[in-house]
Write a protein that holds these residues in place. Structure first.
Motif, PDB file in Angstrom:
ATOM      1  N   VAL A  91    -104.148 102.377  45.402  1.00  7.74           N
ATOM      2  CA  VAL A  91    -103.199 101.352  44.591  1.00  7.74           C
ATOM      3  C   VAL A  91    -104.125  99.954  44.307  1.00  7.74           C
ATOM      4  N   VAL A  92    -105.338  99.802  44.865  1.00  4.69           N
ATOM      5  CA  VAL A  92    -106.228  98.715  44.596  1.00  4.69           C
ATOM      6  C   VAL A  92    -106.744  99.014  43.170  1.00  4.69           C
ATOM      7  N   PRO A  93    -107.548 100.150  42.965  1.00  5.70           N
ATOM      8  CA  PRO A  93    -108.019 100.527  41.647  1.00  5.70           C
ATOM      9  C   PRO A  93    -107.153 100.418  40.407  1.00  5.70           C
ATOM     10  N   LEU A  94    -105.890 100.923  40.852  1.00 10.47           N
ATOM     11  CA  LEU A  94    -104.631 101.050  39.739  1.00 10.47           C
ATOM     12  C   LEU A  94    -104.558  99.427  39.398  1.00 10.47           C
ATOM     13  N   ILE A  95    -104.233  98.740  40.378  1.00 11.84           N
ATOM     14  CA  ILE A  95    -103.664  97.424  40.156  1.00 11.84           C
ATOM     15  C   ILE A  95    -104.973  96.681  39.393  1.00 11.84           C
ATOM     16  N   TYR A  96    -106.153  96.928  39.712  1.00 14.47           N
ATOM     17  CA  TYR A  96    -107.223  95.987  39.286  1.00 14.47           C
ATOM     18  C   TYR A  96    -107.289  96.446  37.700  1.00 14.47           C
ATOM     19  N   CYS A  97    -107.354  97.943  37.303  1.00 18.55           N
ATOM     20  CA  CYS A  97    -107.524  98.160  36.162  1.00 18.55           C
ATOM     21  C   CYS A  97    -106.289  98.055  35.034  1.00 18.55           C
ATOM     22  N   ILE A  98    -105.190  98.236  35.540  1.00 20.54           N
ATOM     23  CA  ILE A  98    -104.141  98.005  34.669  1.00 20.54           C
ATOM     24  C   ILE A  98    -103.884  96.285  34.452  1.00 20.54           C
ATOM     25  N   SER A  99    -103.757  95.769  35.571  1.00 18.09           N
ATOM     26  CA  SER A  99    -103.805  94.099  35.337  1.00 18.09           C
ATOM     27  C   SER A  99    -104.935  93.696  34.388  1.00 18.09           C
ATOM     28  N   LEU A 100    -106.067  94.016  34.408  1.00 18.78           N
ATOM     29  CA  LEU A 100    -107.048  93.593  33.721  1.00 18.78           C
ATOM     30  C   LEU A 100    -106.835  94.149  32.149  1.00 18.78           C
ATOM     31  N   ALA A 101    -106.495  95.268  32.012  1.00 20.24           N
ATOM     32  CA  ALA A 101    -106.142  95.800  30.738  1.00 20.24           C
ATOM     33  C   ALA A 101    -105.013  95.118  29.995  1.00 20.24           C
ATOM     34  N   ILE A 102    -103.828  94.720  30.860  1.00 17.77           N
ATOM     35  CA  ILE A 102    -102.817  94.019  30.181  1.00 17.77           C
ATOM     36  C   ILE A 102    -103.193  92.452  30.043  1.00 17.77           C
ATOM     37  N   ALA A 103    -104.202  91.959  30.764  1.00 18.12           N
ATOM     38  CA  ALA A 103    -104.638  90.418  30.579  1.00 18.12           C
ATOM     39  C   ALA A 103    -105.472  90.157  29.423  1.00 18.12           C
ATOM     40  N   MET A 104    -106.177  91.515  29.224  1.00 19.36           N
ATOM     41  CA  MET A 104    -107.226  91.617  27.991  1.00 19.36           C
ATOM     42  C   MET A 104    -106.205  91.493  26.911  1.00 19.36           C
ATOM     43  N   MET A 105    -105.072  92.480  26.878  1.00 21.74           N
ATOM     44  CA  MET A 105    -104.445  92.366  25.488  1.00 21.74           C
ATOM     45  C   MET A 105    -103.523  91.308  25.353  1.00 21.74           C
ATOM     46  N   LEU A 106    -103.182  90.366  26.525  1.00 23.91           N
ATOM     47  CA  LEU A 106    -102.399  89.473  26.261  1.00 23.91           C
ATOM     48  C   LEU A 106    -103.098  87.883  26.118  1.00 23.91           C
ATOM     49  N   ILE A 107    -104.355  87.821  25.927  1.00 23.98           N
ATOM     50  CA  ILE A 107    -104.954  86.716  25.586  1.00 23.98           C
ATOM     51  C   ILE A 107    -105.224  86.795  24.151  1.00 23.98           C
ATOM     52  N   GLN A 108    -104.894  87.991  23.586  1.00 22.36           N
ATOM     53  CA  GLN A 108    -105.436  88.058  22.109  1.00 22.36           C
ATOM     54  C   GLN A 108    -104.161  87.220  21.261  1.00 22.36           C
ATOM     55  N   PRO A 109    -104.471  86.907  20.013  1.00 17.80           N
ATOM     56  CA  PRO A 109    -103.074  86.157  19.383  1.00 17.80           C
ATOM     57  C   PRO A 109    -102.314  87.391  18.898  1.00 17.80           C
ATOM     58  N   LEU A 110    -101.196  87.528  19.838  1.00  4.75           N
ATOM     59  CA  LEU A 110    -100.057  88.120  19.295  1.00  4.75           C
ATOM     60  C   LEU A 110     -98.712  87.477  19.333  1.00  4.75           C
ATOM     61  N   ARG A 111     -97.944  88.080  18.606  1.00  2.95           N
ATOM     62  CA  ARG A 111     -96.329  87.438  18.435  1.00  2.95           C
ATOM     63  C   ARG A 111     -95.700  87.671  19.785  1.00  2.95           C
ATOM     64  N   PHE A 112     -95.025  86.983  20.156  1.00  2.00           N
ATOM     65  CA  PHE A 112     -94.004  86.739  21.496  1.00  2.00           C
ATOM     66  C   PHE A 112     -95.147  87.046  22.612  1.00  2.00           C
ATOM     67  N   LYS A 113     -96.159  86.306  22.372  1.00  2.99           N
ATOM     68  CA  LYS A 113     -97.222  86.621  23.813  1.00  2.99           C
ATOM     69  C   LYS A 113     -96.423  85.970  24.740  1.00  2.99           C
ATOM     70  N   GLY A 114     -95.837  84.862  24.791  1.00  4.07           N
ATOM     71  CA  GLY A 114     -95.447  84.274  26.043  1.00  4.07           C
ATOM     72  C   GLY A 114     -94.206  85.229  26.528  1.00  4.07           C
ATOM     73  N   LEU A 115     -93.489  86.121  25.799  1.00  4.17           N
ATOM     74  CA  LEU A 115     -92.375  86.741  26.318  1.00  4.17           C
ATOM     75  C   LEU A 115     -92.943  88.014  27.076  1.00  4.17           C
ATOM     76  N   PHE A 116     -94.021  88.628  26.455  1.00  7.03           N
ATOM     77  CA  PHE A 116     -94.600  89.886  27.041  1.00  7.03           C
ATOM     78  C   PHE A 116     -95.241  89.317  28.616  1.00  7.03           C
ATOM     79  N   ARG A 117     -96.031  88.162  28.304  1.00  7.47           N
ATOM     80  CA  ARG A 117     -96.471  87.562  29.585  1.00  7.47           C
ATOM     81  C   ARG A 117     -95.286  87.406  30.707  1.00  7.47           C
ATOM     82  N   SER A 118     -94.146  87.057  30.223  1.00  2.00           N
ATOM     83  CA  SER A 118     -93.073  86.670  31.451  1.00  2.00           C
ATOM     84  C   SER A 118     -92.671  88.156  31.856  1.00  2.00           C
ATOM     85  N   VAL A 119     -92.423  89.068  30.962  1.00  2.00           N
ATOM     86  CA  VAL A 119     -92.117  90.535  31.193  1.00  2.00           C
ATOM     87  C   VAL A 119     -93.054  91.086  32.476  1.00  2.00           C
ATOM     88  N   PHE A 120     -94.238  91.006  32.323  1.00  2.00           N
ATOM     89  CA  PHE A 120     -95.044  91.460  33.437  1.00  2.00           C
ATOM     90  C   PHE A 120     -95.182  90.564  34.425  1.00  2.00           C
TER      91      PHE A 120
END
Length: 301
Positions: A91-120
């Protein structure tokens, strides 16, 4: 004139802490009282219980270290602890890798970024019991997932009554419910990295994988240590979600250490033995956390 100069001099000599007086202690007092009432005092009482034979009804009987000696010969305790360790290792490596990957995507200039952050992030606001019941409704023998599989002509899978799939179901539910919390921590760490490093790497022609391994990963080391430590402690304390999802079954396949301690204390009414098991678990987590903290040098570069 000399009196005014003396007063001004005394004000300059007063440190910031002296000027605030007891106000900082007043702010931390409520938290200190709550921590003492619900953490420190129960811990001390549990430590005292661990040296006694106690069922919660009859008077306690002092047995010294007998409870601890019995733990080392209790195969069920070590089996539950081993399953918990395996669960944490996955569980720990999975949480680490997936949460880091999502964080790296959601700090990029994306449309509806706030919605995606809320969903996760929203799953972290849901009670563990509700999360467990929700995934039980999905993974159950007559759940929505099996219903969808039969619609496409596939045979149903006994997700919660097969030992392998039950453990997989527990891992999926845990990762889904917790990755949003660690995603937010990673986003804070990533956004604290000065952009000068990335601009210099871009001018040098560094590739994206090279930038990740040479800049991003080293500079979020303190965040990494925090995430790994918190998720590891959570994994060893996991209970409500697992109990709501599988009830510890099938058989004892998903009975992890906290549920085993709970059953020992409140189903078998062996509070002294359960307290001793809790002390052993506390010591193991403390040793592992201190070792991890030392090896990583507290997240320092």
């Amino acid at each position: 004139m000399s009196a005014q100069a003396s007063a001004a001099k005394s004000v300059k000599r007063r440190s910031p802490n002296q000027s605030m007086g007891w106000i900082p202690y007043l702010f931390v007092l409520p938290n200190l009282l709550i921590f003492t009432t619900f953490i420190v005092i129960p811990t001390i009482i549990g430590f005292i219980y661990s040296f006694h034979e106690y069922d919660g009804l009859n008077p306690m009987e002092f047995v010294g270290f007998d409870n601890y000696k019995e733990i080392f010969t209790n195969g069920e305790f070590w089996t539950a602890l081993g399953k918990t360790a395996m669960y944490a290792v996955i569980v720990v490596p999975l949480i680490y890798c997936i949460s880091l990957a999502i964080a790296m995507m959601l700090i990029q200039p994306l449309r509806f970024k706030g919605l995606f952050r809320s969903v996760f992030y929203w799953p972290t606001m849901i009670s563990y019991i509700i999360v467990g019941l929700t995934w039980k409704w999905i993974f159950g023998d007559f759940g929505i997932l099996n219903y969808m599989m039969t619609l496409f002509g596939s045979s149903p899978v006994h997700f919660l009554s097969d030992s392998f799939f039950a453990n997989v179901s527990v891992i999926i539910a845990t990762v889904w419910s917790r990755l949003g919390f660690y995603m937010v921590i990673f986003m804070a760490g990533l956004q604290a990295i000065p952009t000068d490093f990335y601009e210099a790497a871009r001018l040098d022609g560094a590739s994206k994988p090279r930038v990740f391994w040479s800049i991003t990963l080293p500079l979020i080391k303190p965040t990494t240590v925090l995430v790994v430590m918190l998720s590891l402690i959570e994994a060893f304390k996991a209970y409500p979600l697992l109990f709501a999802l599988t009830g510890g079954g099938p058989g004892k396949e998903t009975t992890y250490i906290v549920q085993y301690i709970y059953e020992t204390g409140f189903a078998k009414q062996e509070l002294g033995m359960a307290s001793a098991m809790s002390v052993v678990l506390f010591l193991l987590i403390s040793i592992f956390t201190a070792l991890q903290f030392r090896l990583s040098k507290g997240g320092a570069d």
